[in-house]
Design an enzyme around this catalytic site. Structure first.
Site, short mmCIF file in Angstrom:
data_model
loop_
_atom_site.label_atom_id
_atom_site.label_comp_id
_atom_site.label_asym_id
_atom_site.label_seq_id
_atom_site.Cartn_x
_atom_site.Cartn_y
_atom_site.Cartn_z
N ARG A 332 -18.18 -61.48 16.02
CA ARG A 332 -17.18 -61.48 14.94
C ARG A 332 -16.46 -60.14 14.76
NH1 ARG A 332 -18.04 -62.17 10.16
NH2 ARG A 332 -16.20 -63.40 9.70
N CYS A 363 -20.09 -52.62 28.05
CA CYS A 363 -19.04 -51.74 28.60
C CYS A 363 -17.65 -52.20 28.18
CB CYS A 363 -19.16 -51.71 30.12
SG CYS A 363 -20.80 -51.19 30.63
#
Ligand SMILES: *Cc1c(COP(=O)(O)O)cnc(C)c1O
Length: 436
Positions: A332, A363
């Protein structure tokens, strides 16, 4: 600020999800269970849900609906863990599903197809067939094309499919900016202006049985007015459709009620429902069965995501608090720029807070859980991301080949592991090397 004041400030901050989430001395507890201890026992990242909080949330809807013919259909895409579904099924709740996969979960959890409505803009023939065989309560149909396909599938099965049309009420976005699915520009539902003609078409098709009408105007809605506007638009249609001799047995007003992530103040579920029922009564529709499809408001504040602090990396511009939960576990913040409160699981009395960006190991620069949060933390401490019971684990992925988190449900004195932590080997078990 003295260290005492610091700790006092933390423990007096209001917690979304109260009363099941609380401070006990310096510890954050859910239904009385210390989150730091659950983290040590089950590992992190860890979703923890309160069964009592889910039951309390459902009871608010039930209270307002008492004495009415009604069905609350939990929109299970918000959190589809079997133990969550089991909790709601046992409380008499029905389900709102959007795929055949979700139907399989309902049945596996002891839910009943006859209390399940099937929503979604892209139902496939095979999914329709499965739902017909199981005997779902109603198909919430979203287009003329779907109506025709459902008619064919039902006739091939020698049955009539129960249908409701999802009507797009086109509630004015100008006055209600939070509505995102009930506008003409959205992909959802049949346009209000075309609904009457579509009902005529549905009534002619021999494989269908017209049952009701539905709408779902958006999510995280914090006001009553958009619901009343949408309901008025639906009732106008009900009257027009019935005037043509097509009876509609139920009115399904969808879900979308918001929760408190920080300072939102949505109406309580019983207040919202009472207002809707009063409007139905005032317009002479009090006899009609009412369906609701709440998702977030039943589970959102019932769950937290617990994570461990791996590294503290102060910087010239930003201080980073690197934790072991990431955007793959809780999407979210990265996806919607959503604010979710973050609290320490144990208050550090003698450590002054510092301002941190709480980020995960994935990453991507978008991999953050909270920005600019004042927290007093050491490496190895546990943090809880609050209000994570809805659209948390349900949207988790394996990005970066990260096994999905374990899930625990606390229930009074009991603690249940309701989903094991995924193992790395499971993540590529279905993949194949090419023979050389
Ligand atoms: C997602 C959805 C819901 C539930 O929405 P919440 O905001 O979680 O209450 C209800 N009905 C339909 C058709 C949905 O797609």
């Amino acid at each position: 600020m003295s260290a005492q004041d610091v700790a006092g400030a933390v423990t007096s901050r209001s917690l979304p999800g109260a009363p099941h989430l609380a401070w006990r001395d310096e510890e954050l507890v859910l239904e009385g269970h210390a989150l730091a201890e659950l983290a040590r026992r089950f590992g992190t990242p860890l979703y923890v849900y309160s069964r009592a909080a889910m039951r309390t949330a459902l009871a608010a809807y039930a209270r307002a609906l008492a004495g009415r013919r009604h069905l609350v259909c939990y929109a299970m895409k918000a959190n589809s863990n079997l133990a969550v579904l089991q909790t709601f099924a046992a409380a008499g709740c029905g389900f709102d599903i959007v795929s055949a996969g979700e139907l399989a979960r309902v049945l596996a959890a002891g839910g009943r197809a006859s209390r399940t409505v099937f929503s979604g803009v892209g139902k496939r023939r095979g999914e329709m067939a499965t739902a017909l065989e199981a005997g779902v309560r109603c198909f919430n149909v979203e287009s003329v094309g779907e109506l025709q396909v459902l008619d064919e599938v039902a006739r091939a099965h020698g049955v009539r499919a129960p249908v409701s049309l999802r009507v797009n009420p086109d509630v004015d976005a100008g006055t209600h900016p939070y509505i995102s699915t009930g506008l003409k520009s959205n992909k959802f539902g049949v346009a209000h202006a075309e609904a009457l003609a579509t009902y005529r078409r549905a009534a002619e098709l021999p494989g269908l049985r017209v049952e009701g009408i539905d709408s779902h105007i958006g999510s995280q809605i914090t006001q009553v007015e958009p619901y009343l506007d949408a309901l008025d638009r639906l009732l106008d249609l009900v009257e027009a459709v019935e005037a043509e001799g097509i009876p509609l047995h139920h009115v399904d007003v969808g879900g979308g009620l918001g929760i408190t992530y920080t300072d939102e103040a949505p109406p309580a579920a019983d207040v919202l429902v009472s207002r809707l029922l009063a409007r139905m009564d005032a317009r002479g529709h009090g006899h009609r069965e009412v369906l609701l499809e709440p998702g977030r408001s039943l589970v959102g504040n019932a769950g937290v995501l617990v994570t461990e602090v791996l590294y503290l990396k102060p910087g010239e511009v930003t201080n980073f608090c690197i934790v072991d939960a990431a955007m793959n576990d809780l999407t979210r913040p990265a996806l919607y720029d959503a604010y979710m409160a973050i609290e320490p699981c144990v208050v550090r009395r003698h450590l002054p807070p510092r301002r941190w960006d709480v980020v995960g190991p994935v990453c991507e620069s978008g991999d953050w859980l909270g920005r600019q949060r004042d927290l007093a933390v050491h490496v190895g401490d546990h943090l809880a991301v609050l209000s994570a019971g809805a659209y948390g684990m349900a949207m988790a992925s394996n990005y970066n080949t990260r096994p999905r988190a374990a899930e625990v449900m606390v229930d009074g004195d009991a603690v249940h592991l309701v989903r094991e932590r995924e193992r790395v080997a499971e993540l590529f078990a279905g993949e194949r090397l090419i023979e050389t």
